[in-house]
Design an enzyme around this catalytic site. Structure first.
Site, mmCIF file in Angstrom:
data_model
loop_
_atom_site.group_PDB
_atom_site.id
_atom_site.type_symbol
_atom_site.label_atom_id
_atom_site.label_comp_id
_atom_site.label_asym_id
_atom_site.label_seq_id
_atom_site.Cartn_x
_atom_site.Cartn_y
_atom_site.Cartn_z
ATOM 1 N N CYS A 1 -6.115 5.509 -6.638
ATOM 2 C CA CYS A 1 -5.204 4.723 -7.471
ATOM 3 C C CYS A 1 -5.598 4.787 -8.954
ATOM 4 O O CYS A 1 -5.442 5.833 -9.575
ATOM 5 C CB CYS A 1 -5.119 3.311 -6.929
ATOM 6 S SG CYS A 1 -3.574 2.508 -7.355
ATOM 7 N N HIS B 1 -4.754 3.082 -1.283
ATOM 8 C CA HIS B 1 -6.070 2.426 -1.172
ATOM 9 C C HIS B 1 -6.636 2.542 0.241
ATOM 10 O O HIS B 1 -6.526 1.587 1.021
ATOM 11 C CB HIS B 1 -5.933 0.942 -1.524
ATOM 12 C CG HIS B 1 -5.758 0.672 -2.980
ATOM 13 N ND1 HIS B 1 -6.803 0.345 -3.809
ATOM 14 C CD2 HIS B 1 -4.649 0.707 -3.747
ATOM 15 C CE1 HIS B 1 -6.348 0.167 -5.036
ATOM 16 N NE2 HIS B 1 -5.043 0.378 -5.033
ATOM 17 N N GLU C 1 -9.564 2.272 1.127
ATOM 18 C CA GLU C 1 -10.717 1.370 1.294
ATOM 19 C C GLU C 1 -10.315 -0.035 1.749
ATOM 20 O O GLU C 1 -11.179 -0.815 2.122
ATOM 21 C CB GLU C 1 -11.518 1.306 -0.025
ATOM 22 C CG GLU C 1 -10.917 0.429 -1.126
ATOM 23 C CD GLU C 1 -9.736 1.059 -1.849
ATOM 24 O OE1 GLU C 1 -9.287 2.153 -1.440
ATOM 25 O OE2 GLU C 1 -9.237 0.448 -2.808
HETATM 26 N N1 GLN Z 1 -1.610 -0.020 -11.978
HETATM 27 C C1 GLN Z 1 -2.991 0.366 -12.107
HETATM 28 C C2 GLN Z 1 -3.203 1.276 -13.299
HETATM 29 O O1 GLN Z 1 -2.271 1.724 -13.880
HETATM 30 C C3 GLN Z 1 -3.454 1.059 -10.846
HETATM 31 C C4 GLN Z 1 -3.314 0.112 -9.688
HETATM 32 C C5 GLN Z 1 -4.369 0.219 -8.664
HETATM 33 O O2 GLN Z 1 -5.432 0.837 -8.872
HETATM 34 N N2 GLN Z 1 -4.129 -0.419 -7.563
HETATM 35 O O3 GLN Z 1 -4.297 1.549 -13.659
#
Ligand code: GLN
EC number: 4.3.3.6
Length: 187
Positions: free
Chosen positions: A81, A171, A173
């Site tokens: 992410c 995610h 994890e």
């Molecule tokens: N929206 C976050 C970003 O732009 C990422 C979201 C996340 O890691 N769950 O960094």
């Protein structure tokens, strides 16, 4: 000998990665300040969270350059992410870029606001079916040469690999499904 994996622990969901790796018998070390990156480790995890905050802290703590160097030299690295955003060469809706070690272009918050976060299951090349939790997730808009697309959801790229760098929008994890991490460890 058991593997030792460094987890970037500046902000975000790093404890979840450490817990999951512990169930696989893997030792973890937290990277919080510049001297932490001088240790030796077999791989690096960049957790989810807020990429702008993590990017700023990486710079403030003088960790950006040494980590970029280690990743470029071939350190297996898994970005989830926000971690994917840190690895990306460019971001279409943010002028800031961070480590820029992976030739992918990502779009931040591509699934909208927190309320539009969702869970699905999809197939990942080399891994199999994986439950995917998306939380204000980015997706990959385009990939450079030598990047392997590993998974798509609704025609959007949500997992890719470039050499030993693995990046996913979701995610793994936060689940007890360990297959994504096991694949990373195999790198
Ligand atoms: N929206 C976050 C970003 O732009 C990422 C979201 C996340 O890691 N769950 O960094």
């Amino acid at each position: 000998m058991s593997k030792k994996i460094a987890v970037l622990a500046l902000q975000g969901a790093f404890i979840e990665h450490e817990r999951l790796l512990a169930t696989l018998g893997v030792t973890t070390v937290e990277l919080r300040q510049s001297q932490d990156v001088l240790q030796s480790y077999d791989g690096l995890i960049l957790p989810g969270g807020e990429s702008t905050v993590q990017g700023k802290l990486l710079r403030d703590m003088h960790m950006l350059e040494p980590l970029r160097e280690q990743i470029t030299q071939g350190l297996p690295t898994f970005g989830t992410c926000a971690g994917m955003i840190l690895l990306s060469e460019s971001t279409t809706n943010d002028r800031r870029s961070h480590l820029q070690t992976m030739p992918i272009t990502v779009k931040r918050n591509a699934y909208g606001r927190q309320s539009s976060s969702f869970i699905t299951t999809a197939s990942v090349t080399h891994v199999g079916m994986v439950p995917m939790h998306f939380i204000r997730a980015p997706y990959i808009e385009s990939v450079g040469s030598d990047v392997e697309v590993l998974a798509t959801v609704d025609d959007m790229i949500v997992a890719a690999q470039y050499k030993k760098q693995l990046a996913v929008s979701f995610h793994p994890e936060v689940t007890d499904h360990t297959a994504m991490h096991e694949y990373f460890l195999s790198l």
